[in-house]
Design an enzyme around this catalytic site. Structure first.
Site, mmCIF file in Angstrom:
data_model
loop_
_atom_site.group_PDB
_atom_site.id
_atom_site.type_symbol
_atom_site.label_atom_id
_atom_site.label_comp_id
_atom_site.label_asym_id
_atom_site.label_seq_id
_atom_site.Cartn_x
_atom_site.Cartn_y
_atom_site.Cartn_z
ATOM 1 N N GLY A 91 0.823 -1.204 0.000
ATOM 2 C CA GLY A 91 0.000 0.000 0.000
ATOM 3 C C GLY A 91 0.855 1.252 0.000
ATOM 4 O O GLY A 91 1.981 1.256 -0.497
ATOM 5 N N VAL B 181 0.552 4.781 5.166
ATOM 6 C CA VAL B 181 -0.028 3.692 5.950
ATOM 7 C C VAL B 181 1.057 2.690 6.348
ATOM 8 O O VAL B 181 1.006 2.107 7.428
ATOM 9 C CB VAL B 181 -1.156 2.995 5.164
ATOM 10 C CG1 VAL B 181 -1.716 1.816 5.949
ATOM 11 C CG2 VAL B 181 -2.263 3.988 4.844
ATOM 12 N N GLY B 182 2.065 2.535 5.489
ATOM 13 C CA GLY B 182 3.171 1.636 5.812
ATOM 14 C C GLY B 182 3.854 2.019 7.112
ATOM 15 O O GLY B 182 4.252 1.150 7.896
ATOM 16 N N GLU C 280 5.656 -3.300 1.012
ATOM 17 C CA GLU C 280 5.705 -3.049 -0.431
ATOM 18 C C GLU C 280 4.930 -1.764 -0.687
ATOM 19 O O GLU C 280 3.707 -1.769 -0.766
ATOM 20 C CB GLU C 280 5.097 -4.229 -1.199
ATOM 21 C CG GLU C 280 5.873 -5.525 -1.047
ATOM 22 C CD GLU C 280 7.286 -5.432 -1.589
ATOM 23 O OE1 GLU C 280 7.559 -4.542 -2.424
ATOM 24 O OE2 GLU C 280 8.137 -6.234 -1.183
ATOM 25 N N CYS D 190 1.687 0.417 -8.741
ATOM 26 C CA CYS D 190 2.722 0.989 -7.853
ATOM 27 C C CYS D 190 4.045 1.224 -8.568
ATOM 28 O O CYS D 190 4.832 2.067 -8.146
ATOM 29 C CB CYS D 190 2.922 0.105 -6.630
ATOM 30 S SG CYS D 190 3.480 -1.570 -7.019
#
Length: 511
Positions: free
Chosen positions: A203, A207-208, A225, A259
């Site tokens: 994501g 948020v990571g 990732e 991504c």
């Protein structure tokens, strides 16, 4: 109002209790050793493959509803990769899981020394909405092959895919080892409060960071990732027509929601108009005169992301496209020219069908531009000049790099896929997923024989004993299984016997 608030608190508390029960239940079954046998893992992988093949039409329909993606693109961008990973794991898993011999020193010459891959335990896999099946099931393949239990959390934004996954998985996989949890942010937050043995998140970088913070409470390792702005440098010394064809495909596939899509183009001012012209030709070839009616052109996932992407075009000069329809979450393939570094569109990952062109004065300035920003998940360079390619590879850093194409490094399952710095940590695909979700246990098995060799490390320590210990510890042998070890020992014994014979002969001569 107060009643609604109390009901929400009660719902969260119940949800938290249920999440803990799910994780505790999986851990109990894992600790029973059910997933240790390789045959069990192969059975689960085979069942996962049947799920994909027997319900391909259902998966395609769900993705059509979520992203307006057609059958061919679903196979190309998700299902083929999942099936390839499953087949690879089935055929190679025995080798991956086998003990791995390591080099020894003389001190451990007679010992059995190896690395043993072992399951970590219960893994949490949090997927994303742009490729909702691949981003969950590819990590799951590695988790199964490595012998782990897993909780799968698909994104709530790709709701049709999430619902279908929750429905299908228990019909094929061991539901006491693999479970799907659906829901939104509260459900994800509650999952992150539980103790897992590894968290695999795909994501955004924002948020990571929250995932990593939650994992730190339990000292849980993470694979992140993430994304970022993947630059694409187009050198004036290249086949610009071919370069633009490949860039157009990679940028506008899945409506730019990839991504590792090229986020922006760097080029010299002299070729900017030519690039726009070639992209225009390619768009006409790919999507005809009206991309909105093309079966190959997807849609933005929802209106919130639609509004965000559309706002990025403010202050930009539109060279191609720019049309939109909020009722269908449609944004046309759009190229923006003469974009300046301080524009909003250059401050965040676009994740949509907008392609800015930033002009630079040659390779050195392009490298400086890239290095002044966060390390990207992918880097693309198009050039026929080996010196340009060599410099770009040597003087920049990124998770992965593809030269004279885009996206394609992702399809090579022997290459590790992952980010660096702000674009992520850890790696996966093929054996790399297996290794990422395994504990590499260091093993040394000794016998009780030849205890005399250990005198060098026992008290009372002396200079002579230290020299002996240093000799045995600093001389490294190969990692083969015994033959060379015994050859060295035989050589040492032969030398010892030769020295003894010489001493005896010298004594005999003196007498």
């Amino acid at each position: 109002m107060k009643k609604d608030f109390n009901q929400e608190i009660l719902r969260v508390l119940i949800s938290g209790k249920l999440k803990k029960q799910v994780v505790d239940g999986l851990r109990e079954v894992f600790q029973s050793g059910r997933s240790r046998p390789l045959q069990y893992r192969k059975q689960q992988l085979g069942a996962l493959h049947r799920l994909i093949t027997e319900h391909q039409e259902d998966i395609e329909q769900a993705l059509k509803q979520d992203l307006n993606r057609n059958t061919y693109n679903t196979s190309l961008f998700e299902l083929i990769s999942i099936e390839n990973d499953i087949k690879l794991a089935e055929s190679e898993m025995a080798d991956w899981a086998a003990p791995r011999p390591v080099k020894k020193n003389l001190n451990s010459a007679l010992d059995n020394v190896y690395i043993k891959p072992e399951p970590l335990g219960v893994v949490l896999i949090i997927g994303t909405w742009n490729y909702p099946w691949a981003m969950i099931l590819q990590p799951l393949v590695g988790a199964i092959a490595a012998g782990n239990a897993a909780v799968l959390k698909p994104s709530e934004l790709s709701e049709h895919s999430a619902r279908l996954m929750k429905e299908l998985l228990p019909l094929y996989l061991d539901k006491e080892m693999y479970q799907v949890v659906t829901g939104g942010v509260p459900e994800t937050q509650e999952l992150l409060r539980q103790r897992f043995d590894h968290i695999f998140y795909t994501g955004s970088s924002m948020v990571g960071k929250l995932v990593m913070e939650a994992a730190a409470r339990h000292l849980t390792p993470v694979t992140l990732e993430l994304g970022g702005k993947s630059p694409c440098y187009v050198d004036k010394n290249c086949d610009i027509a071919v370069a633009c064809r490949r860039i157009t495909w990679g940028k506008f596939a899945n409506c730019g929601q990839t991504c590792i899509a090229p986020d922006y183009i760097l080029c010299e001012p002299s070729i900017q108009d030519r690039i726009v012209e070639e992209i225009q030709k390619t768009l006409l070839e790919f999507y005809q005169t009206d991309p909105k009616s093309s079966p190959d052109y997807c849609r933005i996932i929802n209106t919130r992301h639609f509004d965000r992407v559309l706002a990025l075009m403010n202050e930009c000069t539109i060279a191609l496209g720019g049309e939109s329809d909020r009722s269908q979450c449609y944004i046309a393939p759009t190229v923006l020219k003469d974009v300046l570094p301080h524009f909003k569109i250059m401050q965040e990952e676009i994740f949509g069908p907008l392609l800015p062109i930033v002009t630079v004065n040659g390779l050195s300035e392009a490298i400086q531009f890239i290095n002044a920003r966060e390390k990207p998940l992918a880097l693309y360079v198009f050039s026929s000049d080996k010196t340009v390619i060599k410099r770009m590879l040597a003087e920049t850093s990124s998770g992965g790099v593809t030269v004279n194409d885009v996206l394609m490094h992702y399809t090579v399952d022997t290459l590790p896929f992952g980010g660096v710095g702000n674009s992520g940590m850890g790696r996966y695909h093929g054996k790399h997923t297996f290794d990422q979700l395994s504990h590499h246990r260091a093993c040394l098995i000794k016998s009780f024989a030849m205890e005399g060799l250990n005198d060098a490390r026992y008290p009372p320590l002396t200079a002579a004993r230290l020299r002996k210990a240093k000799f045995f510890m600093q001389h490294r042998l190969c990692s083969c299984s015994g033959i060379c070890v015994w050859a060295v020992i035989a050589t040492l014994l032969a030398i010892g016997l030769l020295v003894a014979l010489i001493v005896v002969l010298n004594v005999h001569i003196l007498v």
